[in-house]
Design an enzyme around this catalytic site. Structure first.
Site, PDB file in Angstrom:
ATOM      1  N   VAL A 278      25.469  81.156  35.066  1.00 37.71           N
ATOM      2  CA  VAL A 278      26.557  80.430  36.013  1.00 37.71           C
ATOM      3  C   VAL A 278      27.863  80.876  36.653  1.00 37.71           C
ATOM      4  O   VAL A 278      28.766  80.811  36.640  1.00 37.71           O
ATOM      5  CB  VAL A 278      25.873  79.006  35.539  1.00 37.71           C
ATOM      6  CG1 VAL A 278      27.471  78.457  36.368  1.00 37.71           C
ATOM      7  CG2 VAL A 278      24.721  78.866  35.805  1.00 37.71           C
ATOM      8  N   ALA A 279      28.547  81.610  34.678  1.00 41.53           N
ATOM      9  CA  ALA A 279      29.882  81.224  34.275  1.00 41.53           C
ATOM     10  C   ALA A 279      30.538  82.736  35.223  1.00 41.53           C
ATOM     11  O   ALA A 279      31.045  82.751  35.482  1.00 41.53           O
ATOM     12  CB  ALA A 279      30.467  81.235  32.917  1.00 41.53           C
ATOM     13  N   ILE A 281      28.999  83.608  37.924  1.00 43.49           N
ATOM     14  CA  ILE A 281      28.911  83.869  39.516  1.00 43.49           C
ATOM     15  C   ILE A 281      29.796  82.401  39.666  1.00 43.49           C
ATOM     16  O   ILE A 281      30.252  81.764  39.369  1.00 43.49           O
ATOM     17  CB  ILE A 281      27.770  83.405  39.746  1.00 43.49           C
ATOM     18  CG1 ILE A 281      26.380  84.270  39.186  1.00 43.49           C
ATOM     19  CG2 ILE A 281      27.641  83.298  41.628  1.00 43.49           C
ATOM     20  CD1 ILE A 281      24.910  83.603  39.257  1.00 43.49           C
ATOM     21  N   GLU A 283      30.601  80.418  42.268  1.00 47.29           N
ATOM     22  CA  GLU A 283      29.618  79.560  43.440  1.00 47.29           C
ATOM     23  C   GLU A 283      29.760  79.462  44.386  1.00 47.29           C
ATOM     24  O   GLU A 283      28.917  79.072  45.816  1.00 47.29           O
ATOM     25  CB  GLU A 283      28.615  78.441  42.958  1.00 47.29           C
ATOM     26  CG  GLU A 283      27.473  79.249  41.845  1.00 47.29           C
ATOM     27  CD  GLU A 283      28.059  78.948  39.990  1.00 47.29           C
ATOM     28  OE1 GLU A 283      27.902  80.042  38.982  1.00 47.29           O
ATOM     29  OE2 GLU A 283      29.465  79.280  39.927  1.00 47.29           O
ATOM     30  N   ASP A 325      49.266  97.360  77.279  1.00 46.02           N
ATOM     31  CA  ASP A 325      49.840  97.403  78.389  1.00 46.02           C
ATOM     32  C   ASP A 325      51.284  96.947  78.540  1.00 46.02           C
ATOM     33  O   ASP A 325      52.157  96.592  78.117  1.00 46.02           O
ATOM     34  CB  ASP A 325      49.877  96.611  79.599  1.00 46.02           C
ATOM     35  CG  ASP A 325      47.735  96.881  80.026  1.00 46.02           C
ATOM     36  OD1 ASP A 325      47.529  98.435  80.064  1.00 46.02           O
ATOM     37  OD2 ASP A 325      47.084  96.212  80.144  1.00 46.02           O
ATOM     38  N   ASN A 728      33.209  75.868  38.009  1.00 46.74           N
ATOM     39  CA  ASN A 728      33.333  76.727  39.544  1.00 46.74           C
ATOM     40  C   ASN A 728      33.173  75.859  40.520  1.00 46.74           C
ATOM     41  O   ASN A 728      33.351  76.614  41.567  1.00 46.74           O
ATOM     42  CB  ASN A 728      32.110  77.678  39.447  1.00 46.74           C
ATOM     43  CG  ASN A 728      32.560  78.290  38.229  1.00 46.74           C
ATOM     44  OD1 ASN A 728      33.049  78.290  37.578  1.00 46.74           O
ATOM     45  ND2 ASN A 728      30.795  79.038  37.742  1.00 46.74           N
ATOM     46  N   ASP A 732      37.178  74.076  40.967  1.00 49.04           N
ATOM     47  CA  ASP A 732      37.956  75.549  41.414  1.00 49.04           C
ATOM     48  C   ASP A 732      38.105  75.431  42.952  1.00 49.04           C
ATOM     49  O   ASP A 732      39.059  76.176  43.419  1.00 49.04           O
ATOM     50  CB  ASP A 732      37.623  76.164  40.848  1.00 49.04           C
ATOM     51  CG  ASP A 732      37.794  76.959  38.944  1.00 49.04           C
ATOM     52  OD1 ASP A 732      38.919  76.410  38.760  1.00 49.04           O
ATOM     53  OD2 ASP A 732      37.095  78.095  38.256  1.00 49.04           O
TER      54      ASP A 732
END
Length: 900
Positions: A278-279, A281, A283, A325, A728, A732
């Protein structure tokens, strides 16, 4: 009815109860009530349950759900419930974001509605195509998309692309007439169908079906919407997240194996492994990225850039060459006739006729040597021919005169009105008897009219192309032989006017014996009537935009259909840095290696170019490894727009075909909006990189903390899986999202374009993030050890306090460290500490949430936290501040080296 094609013109008009003067406002209101608006039915909406379901199909979410299942089997109910709650919150966030994005796209589609020339109350006007009703008379030109099903009343050299209906890519020639009732759709040459594209010629037709009753509408009802392709950046970050997920899974398995070999309980090691996975990734990354891209798309709209594809914004920020143009993009596209060169006075005393007035307001004197020249026979013949070779008009709305149709042709109409000349008072309601439309190869157009004294052809176009077909010159109202000296004098005058930035058209005519002549013989033995000088001044903001592009290291290549002298004069006026003007003929004689050499370094200016030349320029830039942004407005520009890295169509003067092929539409056609869009693209990519780095920096610290705790033999988790998820997803995620609101850094447009192939994480970035993560880990591990081993004597209560301190320390460190990521090269005093109020709010809210996690019983229970003394917070902040101080000192030093 559906067999309109089998009826003759009179029967169709009778059936629709309309005339050559169009419908009245009262008739339109009645038909709106009966038929509704001319809009296609929306595709079937995606069911809400499908939108919700796909929020949980992400690779990272599946890993979290697996962790929740494992926690259930191991009776870790709090961890399981917390993981599920966070996954559900993430899914809800994505769900509501998709709904918001769908609403935003619907609003953007409203801004892209087309308009058409329609006859209402006996006058031509521009109307939103949604307002069309059966019976309306519509006028279409090359480049326009057909707005409804239309029966042809007249057609001139009409070619239509019907691939959207028939699948046949080749253009179909259309003509008036009556067809058999069993004629298949692909062979109904007297009909135009909604959604097809007029690629050549002009037509007048009557609307027979609108909205869902059109052939295209019937197909649309059976067709769903096509999903948006993910952008390269989305794919890149998704791949990064998958790699991190696999890394986390691998670490989990490795740690479980190593811990078991060291005698740790399998259950504890399994939970430890889940914590580590989990740490590793991030998320919150998918949700933060999606929201940031959506916000960036909305921000681009404020820059007058309508983004049609998510790929465009990030690629636009990396643009190294703009192939643009001139007319309407670098210039105002407010054409005004200012000079007339009529052969008789010009040849005799070298004088020219001056036309006063500006814009499309039909007021102003026509003077020759200060005297009124509007009644001069040769001047009137020149103006008559000019306005009889146009499809445009002007109208007054809200006190302002506006062009209907091509701006250059509208300028001719205005000049005619200043001499009290209009198409109506010249030919009444008579229709043209033939036309040869303008194309980029011939660079001229012709229209034939039945006049009282026979059929007359009127021609206008590029002077060199028209003069080549002239054998006579109009002197004192009579065709006379065109001598070489006279021809050379006209050529020199054309050069002189062009060198002053004046756009010059040559006008000619001839009498046609009959319309049975092949059209390829019409434009022969013409009589030269004169030159028309039209000014289109540079936009007020063009020079500043060119300067900004140069500062950003962007090369500018102007590709225009105007002649070299006019193009060069405008180029110098706006500050382009070029050696010489290269013509289309020069390009044809230039090899690929030579062209790449020309495109190396300075700006380039190409005149008298065709769409095929623009396609070649885009390919050459890409072969050189440059990122090319190409602007275009015509039907034939579509291949070049697709070929370029970013295709940009003109929102005002662009054809529907060009808009359909483009990635971005400039709503105001302005070059300065394009440069502003590049700055926004750079800002958006920079902010995305900032929050990715920030999130990975936090994850690196978590991985180091958890891994170090194992190898130190502590046999306890420094952070629980649910606490890592809390960090996460909750603490964060909000601050990472707020980084997406950062303003452009000072000097962002003083750097060379970025390399789009460069990785999001360079080796230097990995060392930097790893170093910050290591700094945080060392202090958090020390804090944990002090409160668990030293002060807590390895007791259960000591462990609870230690884990709470570690969790709170991670929040404090991350919230202080986030200010390092607000700018990667500029200190806070340069960008303004409070300039991103969203980040300040996010940091405050995060601290409040963490306070709740530490001091409220409900969150204490689920996060395994306990109350800690207030002064501990200040101790943690004191440990984290050096991170910010070191970052500020470093950025102050490098910003002084490279002032921006």
């Amino acid at each position: 009815m559906s067999n309109w094609f089998s009826l003759n013109k009179d029967a169709v008009l009778k059936q629709l109860a309309t005339t050559g003067k169009g419908l009245t406002n009262q008739e339109v209101r009645q038909r709106h009530s009966k038929y509704g608006r001319n809009i296609l039915p929306d595709p079937p909406p995606v069911p809400l349950w499908k939108i919700l379901f796909r929020q949980f199909a992400d690779f990272l979410i599946l890993i979290l759900l697996l962790a929740a299942v494992v926690s259930v089997f191991m009776h870790e109910w709090r961890d399981a419930i917390a993981i599920i709650v966070i996954v559900v919150l993430n899914g809800c966030l994505g769900f509501f974001q998709e709904l918001k994005a769908e609403h935003a796209m619907a609003e953007l589609k409203k801004m892209m509605l087309m308009s058409s020339q329609v006859m209402r109350n006996g006058e031509r006007t521009m109307l939103d195509v949604a307002e069309l009703v059966p019976g309306d008379l519509v006028f279409l030109e090359a480049g326009e998309r057909v707005p409804a099903d239309i029966y042809l009343l007249s057609a001139s050299d009409c070619l239509v692309i019907e691939a959207v209906l028939t699948g046949e890519a080749a253009p179909v020639r259309k003509k008036t007439g009556t067809l058999a009732e069993n004629t298949p759709l692909a062979e109904r040459v007297n009909m135009l169908y909604c959604g097809t594209v007029l690629c050549n010629g002009t037509v007048t037709g009557v609307v027979v079906d609108t909205g869902g009753h059109t052939e295209f509408g019937k197909i649309a009802e059976l067709t769903g919407s096509t999903p948006e392709e993910p952008s390269p950046l989305q794919l890149q970050t998704s791949q990064l997240a998958k790699k991190l997920g696999l890394l986390g899974g691998g670490l989990c398995a490795l740690i479980v194996l190593l811990g078991s070999l060291q005698g740790f309980p399998i259950k504890n090691m399994f939970m430890f492994g889940i914590s580590l996975a989990v740490a590793a990734i991030p998320e919150g990354l998918p949700a933060v990225l999606t929201i940031t891209l959506a916000l960036g798309m909305k921000k681009m709209l404020t820059k007058r850039c309508l983004v049609r594809r998510l790929t465009a914004t990030e690629t636009l920020g990396a643009t190294s060459v703009i192939c643009t143009d001139k007319t309407g993009t670098l210039t105002k596209n407010e054409m005004t006739v200012t000079q007339l060169v009529v052969p008789e006075p010009f040849f005799f005393n070298q004088d020219i006729v001056r036309v006063q007035g500006t814009g499309y307001t039909p007021q102003g004197a026509i003077l020759l040597q200060g005297e009124n020249a509007s009644t001069h026979k040769d001047v009137r013949q020149l103006l008559e021919a000019s306005i009889l070779c146009t499809h445009a008009g002007i109208e007054q709305k809200l006190g302002q005169w506006l062009a209907i149709g091509d701006p250059t042709e509208a300028a001719l109409v205005v000049a005619g009105k200043k001499a009290n000349l209009t198409v109506k008072n010249l030919v009444g309601d008579t229709q043209t008897v033939g036309e040869i439309s303008f194309d980029s190869d011939r660079k001229r157009m012709s229209m034939a009219w039945q006049r009282t004294n026979g059929i007359h052809l009127y021609v206008k176009g590029a002077p060199e192309m028209v003069l080549d077909s002239c054998t006579k010159v109009n002197l004192q109202g009579k065709p006379m032989p065109f001598t070489p000296d006279q021809r050379q004098a006209i050529i020199e005058q054309n050069k002189k006017m062009a060198a002053e930035g004046i756009r010059v058209l040559a006008v000619a005519n001839r009498a046609l014996p009959n319309t049975g002549l092949p059209t390829d013989t019409w434009e022969q033995e013409l009589t030269f009537l004169g030159l028309v000088g039209i000014i289109d001044p540079p936009r007020n903001e063009a020079a500043a935009a060119v300067k900004a592009a140069h500062s950003a290291g962007i090369q500018i290549a102007v590709a225009t259909g105007d002649n070299a002298l006019t193009a060069g004069a405008i180029g110098k006026a706006i500050g382009l840095k070029f050696d010489k003007v290269i013509t289309g003929t020069d390009l044809d004689n230039t090899s690929e290696d030579e062209l790449q050499q020309i495109l190396q370094g300075k700006d380039t200016l190409f005149a008298r170019v065709t769409p095929a030349h623009k396609m070649r320029l885009a390919k050459a830039c890409q072969t050189m490894g440059k990122i090319c942004a190409m602007t275009g407005d015509g039907v034939n520009d579509a291949p070049a727009l697709r070929q370029a890295n970013v295709g940009i169509a003109m929102g005002q003067k662009g054809s529907d075909v060009a808009k359909g092929a483009a990635d971005i539409i400039l709503l105001d056609d302005s070059f300065s909006s394009l440069v502003a869009g590049i700055q926004e693209g750079r800002r958006q990519f920079s902010n995305i990189k900032k929050f990715i780095w920030y999130m990975l920096c936090s994850n690196f610290g978590e991985v180091i903390i958890l891994t170090a705790g194992l190898f130190l033999g502590w046999k306890v988790l420094v952070l629980l899986p649910v606490q890592v998820l809390w960090l996460n997803m909750v603490t964060d995620g909000a601050t990472a999202l707020a980084l997406g609101f950062e303003n452009p850094e000072p000097g962002i447009m003083n750097k060379k374009p970025r390399d789009p192939k460069a990785p999001l994480l360079s080796g230097k970035a990995i060392l930097l993030l790893g170093g910050i993560g290591l700094y945080k880990a060392v202090f958090i591990l020390w804090v944990f050890y002090q409160h668990w081993h030293v002060l807590g004597n390895r007791s259960e209560s000591g462990l609870l306090i230690a884990q709470t301190m570690a969790l709170t320390g991670m929040v404090v460190f991350s919230k202080i460290n986030v200010f390092n990521f607000r700018a990667l090269e500029n200190p806070l005093n340069k960008i303004g500490f409070f300039s991103n109020r969203f980040l300040i709010i996010a940091v405050i809210m995060t601290f409040l949430v963490q306070i709740a996690a530490v001091y409220t019983p409900f969150l204490q229970n689920y996060l395994s936290t306990t109350a800690i003394p207030v002064h501990y917070w200040f101790q943690l902040a004191g440990m984290a501040l050096p991170l910010l101080i070191i970052g500020e000192v470093y950025k102050t030093i490098i910003s002084r080296r490279t002032p921006g």
